[in-house]
Design an enzyme around this catalytic site. Structure first.
Site, PDB file in Angstrom:
ATOM      1  N   TYR A  19     -13.355   1.352   7.397  1.00 41.93           N
ATOM      2  CA  TYR A  19     -12.497   2.755   8.511  1.00 41.93           C
ATOM      3  C   TYR A  19     -11.183   2.832   7.397  1.00 41.93           C
ATOM      4  O   TYR A  19     -10.974   3.279   7.230  1.00 41.93           O
ATOM      5  CB  TYR A  19     -11.931   1.966   9.336  1.00 41.93           C
ATOM      6  CG  TYR A  19     -12.851   1.130  10.546  1.00 41.93           C
ATOM      7  CD1 TYR A  19     -13.989   2.865  11.181  1.00 41.93           C
ATOM      8  CD2 TYR A  19     -13.366   0.547  10.996  1.00 41.93           C
ATOM      9  CE1 TYR A  19     -14.906   2.076  12.553  1.00 41.93           C
ATOM     10  CE2 TYR A  19     -14.145   0.000  11.753  1.00 41.93           C
ATOM     11  CZ  TYR A  19     -15.401   0.996  12.847  1.00 41.93           C
ATOM     12  OH  TYR A  19     -15.841   0.422  12.961  1.00 41.93           O
ATOM     13  N   ASP A  21      -9.487   3.389   4.630  1.00 43.93           N
ATOM     14  CA  ASP A  21      -9.100   4.631   4.469  1.00 43.93           C
ATOM     15  C   ASP A  21      -8.502   5.374   5.508  1.00 43.93           C
ATOM     16  O   ASP A  21      -7.011   6.153   5.580  1.00 43.93           O
ATOM     17  CB  ASP A  21     -10.014   5.437   3.626  1.00 43.93           C
ATOM     18  CG  ASP A  21      -9.816   4.047   1.633  1.00 43.93           C
ATOM     19  OD1 ASP A  21      -8.884   3.219   2.294  1.00 43.93           O
ATOM     20  OD2 ASP A  21     -10.220   3.955   0.877  1.00 43.93           O
ATOM     21  N   GLY A 273      -9.080  -6.538   5.364  1.00 42.18           N
ATOM     22  CA  GLY A 273      -8.539  -4.902   4.856  1.00 42.18           C
ATOM     23  C   GLY A 273      -6.717  -4.253   4.289  1.00 42.18           C
ATOM     24  O   GLY A 273      -5.861  -6.118   4.259  1.00 42.18           O
ATOM     25  N   GLU A 274      -6.393  -3.213   5.600  1.00 41.38           N
ATOM     26  CA  GLU A 274      -4.891  -3.027   4.861  1.00 41.38           C
ATOM     27  C   GLU A 274      -4.354  -2.825   6.225  1.00 41.38           C
ATOM     28  O   GLU A 274      -3.295  -3.553   7.006  1.00 41.38           O
ATOM     29  CB  GLU A 274      -5.015  -1.743   4.279  1.00 41.38           C
ATOM     30  CG  GLU A 274      -3.604  -1.210   3.674  1.00 41.38           C
ATOM     31  CD  GLU A 274      -3.793  -0.249   2.719  1.00 41.38           C
ATOM     32  OE1 GLU A 274      -4.062  -0.673   1.614  1.00 41.38           O
ATOM     33  OE2 GLU A 274      -2.537   0.267   2.836  1.00 41.38           O
ATOM     34  N   ASP A 275      -5.273  -1.501   7.130  1.00 39.31           N
ATOM     35  CA  ASP A 275      -3.831  -1.402   8.415  1.00 39.31           C
ATOM     36  C   ASP A 275      -4.106  -2.126   9.452  1.00 39.31           C
ATOM     37  O   ASP A 275      -2.669  -2.899   9.617  1.00 39.31           O
ATOM     38  CB  ASP A 275      -4.832  -0.007   8.972  1.00 39.31           C
ATOM     39  CG  ASP A 275      -3.748   0.881   9.999  1.00 39.31           C
ATOM     40  OD1 ASP A 275      -3.073   0.814   9.845  1.00 39.31           O
ATOM     41  OD2 ASP A 275      -4.039   0.536  11.406  1.00 39.31           O
ATOM     42  N   SER A 276      -5.268  -2.784   9.867  1.00 44.10           N
ATOM     43  CA  SER A 276      -4.979  -4.488  10.904  1.00 44.10           C
ATOM     44  C   SER A 276      -3.949  -4.979  10.302  1.00 44.10           C
ATOM     45  O   SER A 276      -3.058  -5.975  11.098  1.00 44.10           O
ATOM     46  CB  SER A 276      -6.243  -4.632  11.201  1.00 44.10           C
ATOM     47  OG  SER A 276      -6.917  -4.955  10.069  1.00 44.10           O
TER      48      SER A 276
HETATM   49  O1  TRH Z   1     -11.847  -0.911   7.733  1.00 47.00           O
HETATM   50  P1  TRH Z   1     -11.287  -1.130   6.897  1.00 47.00           P
HETATM   51  O2  TRH Z   1     -11.861  -2.966   6.713  1.00 47.00           O
HETATM   52  O3  TRH Z   1     -10.074  -1.089   5.973  1.00 47.00           O
HETATM   53  C1  TRH Z   1     -10.800  -1.186   4.530  1.00 47.00           C
HETATM   54  C2  TRH Z   1      -8.939  -1.628   3.885  1.00 47.00           C
HETATM   55  O4  TRH Z   1      -8.420  -0.657   4.277  1.00 47.00           O
HETATM   56  C3  TRH Z   1      -9.311  -1.743   2.396  1.00 47.00           C
HETATM   57  O5  TRH Z   1      -7.844  -1.882   1.349  1.00 47.00           O
HETATM   58  C4  TRH Z   1      -9.765  -1.015   2.047  1.00 47.00           C
HETATM   59  O6  TRH Z   1     -10.510  -0.814   0.671  1.00 47.00           O
HETATM   60  C5  TRH Z   1     -11.402  -1.074   2.156  1.00 47.00           C
HETATM   61  O7  TRH Z   1     -11.540  -0.559   3.878  1.00 47.00           O
HETATM   62  C6  TRH Z   1     -12.836  -0.316   2.055  1.00 47.00           C
HETATM   63  O8  TRH Z   1      -9.657  -2.416   7.648  1.00 47.00           O
HETATM   64  P2  TRH Z   1      -8.732  -1.891   8.634  1.00 47.00           P
HETATM   65  O9  TRH Z   1      -7.671  -1.042   6.901  1.00 47.00           O
HETATM   66  O10 TRH Z   1      -7.997  -3.172   9.002  1.00 47.00           O
HETATM   67  O11 TRH Z   1      -9.197  -0.897   9.286  1.00 47.00           O
HETATM   68  C7  TRH Z   1      -9.268  -0.689  10.032  1.00 47.00           C
HETATM   69  C8  TRH Z   1      -8.719   0.373  11.586  1.00 47.00           C
HETATM   70  O12 TRH Z   1      -9.422  -0.038  12.905  1.00 47.00           O
HETATM   71  C9  TRH Z   1      -7.780  -0.295  11.918  1.00 47.00           C
HETATM   72  O13 TRH Z   1      -6.708   1.352  11.272  1.00 47.00           O
HETATM   73  C10 TRH Z   1      -7.349  -0.630  13.069  1.00 47.00           C
HETATM   74  C11 TRH Z   1      -8.712   0.027  13.676  1.00 47.00           C
HETATM   75  N1  TRH Z   1      -9.312  -0.766  14.912  1.00 47.00           N
HETATM   76  C12 TRH Z   1      -8.983   0.160  16.384  1.00 47.00           C
HETATM   77  O14 TRH Z   1      -8.748   0.947  15.813  1.00 47.00           O
HETATM   78  N2  TRH Z   1      -9.516  -0.641  17.267  1.00 47.00           N
HETATM   79  C13 TRH Z   1     -10.505  -1.954  16.549  1.00 47.00           C
HETATM   80  O15 TRH Z   1     -10.725  -2.261  18.093  1.00 47.00           O
HETATM   81  C14 TRH Z   1     -10.245  -2.691  15.443  1.00 47.00           C
HETATM   82  C15 TRH Z   1     -10.800  -3.782  15.581  1.00 47.00           C
HETATM   83  C16 TRH Z   1      -9.711  -1.580  14.530  1.00 47.00           C
END
Ligand code: TRH
Length: 388
Positions: A19, A21, A273-276
């Site tokens: 997710y 990006d 990842g980044e956001d969480s």
């Molecule tokens: O999805 P990610 O693994 O994102 C990653 C990073 O951005 C990384 O830098 C990039 O290179 C790669 O993708 C391709 O994990 P991230 O960044 O934490 O994003 C997850 C999103 O999901 C975040 O905005 C939080 C959201 N989320 C919810 O909205 N509800 C939920 O129940 C959960 C578990 C997460």
């Protein structure tokens, strides 16, 4: 809002994987809109956007003050934004660049980079690079952990809302009850969001055999599937699974705002990842970060850079325990060892350090709150673009 109004911000986002990006860009766009600015968000993967934003409907929809547009192969440029953000080097379509260059005053064009705690980031923030052919200049915007970077996404009012929620046991209970969860009093509440780990089963076994009850909360997704397989059972929302001292509960996939509340409710959060990863820091609770893995362990440098910054003000024992567990959770060996440690082996070191890690997490959050927030940085760039 009519699409003919020129947006203040136009953000382009491609989904490489997971997710992330879109997670970052959706949050960024909502924050800009909440500050009275008009963002347009182009997303190439509508299905992924719909998971984070089920109200998205079809291209051109407005949700939370954000104009959502589907970036498809036959992309046709609309009136470009005052500030155009190319998220994570996703490369703007040629038609967009032509439309930007055709304006009497070119928009401010930014490449929003991935977050990194490495020290070189501050020296590169807002460096410019001219387009080889068109009268356009791209600047590189680096989020980061230092004053000379773009800062982190932090909505106005976020920390006050978190403090109020954490200080109100009833609000927490009610929110958890709405998700179908009642916590066991005195249990260590742990949330789990990760890319997976081959030794998840032994960590769950270690929690099951431990002295302290562990309440493991897993939002629906890969980790819920992996945990069910590791426990040899089915996991579904509303049906807790007990294994001695461990109780596992699956939650539906949450909205970003509710995911914040989950992080605020737990004593320890596993994020990725980044956001969480950033949200866990605003939760002011200890967390374990699984970084997105790159080839040849290139992500190790980024993980180490963050751990060094994060643990600098923590006592040596707790810092070593956090670091050892983080390396184990990322499948990376310590410099002294050839093989990565199992998280189950690292856990007995981390568990007693959690109260100190918790106090530290609150101080770290206070420290981060003194740094610029990313949308304020972008709003300044927008202000300068409006004046020019
Ligand atoms: O999805 P990610 O693994 O994102 C990653 C990073 O951005 C990384 O830098 C990039 O290179 C790669 O993708 C391709 O994990 P991230 O960044 O934490 O994003 C997850 C999103 O999901 C975040 O905005 C939080 C959201 N989320 C919810 O909205 N509800 C939920 O129940 C959960 C578990 C997460």
């Amino acid at each position: 809002m009519p699409a003919s109004v020129r947006p203040d911000f136009e953000i382009f986002c491609r989904v490489v994987d997971n997710y992330g990006d879109i997670g970052v860009c959706w949050r960024l766009a909502r924050d800009l809109a909440a500050r009275g600015l008009r963002p347009r968000l182009w997303v190439d993967d509508w299905a992924t956007l719909l998971r984070l934003c089920p109200q998205a409907g079809s291209s051109g929809a407005w949700v939370s003050g954000v104009e959502l547009c589907h970036w498809e192969d036959d992309f046709r440029a609309l009136q470009p934004g005052m500030v155009v953000i190319e998220a994570f080097a996703c490369e703007l379509p040629a038609a967009q660049l032509e439309a930007m260059a055709a304006l009497p005053v070119a928009p401010a064009w930014l490449n929003l980079e991935y977050l990194s705690a490495e020290s070189w980031v501050a020296d590169c923030h807002l460096l410019a690079s001219p387009h080889p052919r068109l009268a356009l200049q791209k600047r590189f915007c680096f989020p980061g952990f230092e004053p000379r970077t773009g800062g982190l996404l932090r909505e106005p009012g976020l920390l006050a809302a978190r403090t109020a929620f954490q200080g109100d046991a009833r609000a927490r209970e009610e929110w958890l009850a709405a998700q179908g969860i009642a916590l066991i009093p005195g249990a260590l509440a742990v949330s789990l969001f990760a890319y997976g780990h081959p030794q998840l089963s032994s960590l769950l076994g270690c929690w099951a055999d431990g002295e302290r009850a562990v309440e493991l909360l897993i939002p629906a997704g890969r980790m819920a599937v992996d945990a069910a397989a590791a426990l040899g059972s089915v996991l579904q929302p509303g049906v807790p699974l007990q294994r001695k001292a461990l109780r596992v509960q699956v939650l539906p996939f949450l909205s970003q705002d509710d995911y914040d509340r989950l992080l605020w409710s737990c004593d320890l959060n596993f994020v990725r990842g980044e956001d969480s990863f950033v949200r866990a820091q605003w939760a002011a609770r200890p967390f374990v970060w699984q970084i997105y893995a790159q080839q040849a362990d290139a992500h190790r440098v980024k993980l180490e850079a963050f751990l060094q910054r994060y643990t600098a003000m923590l006592d040596d024992d707790a810092a070593a325990a956090l670091r050892a567990f983080a390396l184990a959770w990322n499948g990376l060996p310590d410099k002294a060892t050839a093989m990565p440690q199992s998280p189950a082996v690292a856990w007995p070191g981390l568990a007693p350090a959690l109260p100190r890690a918790s106090a530290h997490a609150a101080l770290w959050c206070e420290h981060l709150a003194t740094l610029p927030d990313l949308c304020a940085t972008l709003a300044q760039i927008h202000k300068a673009a409006v004046k020019s």
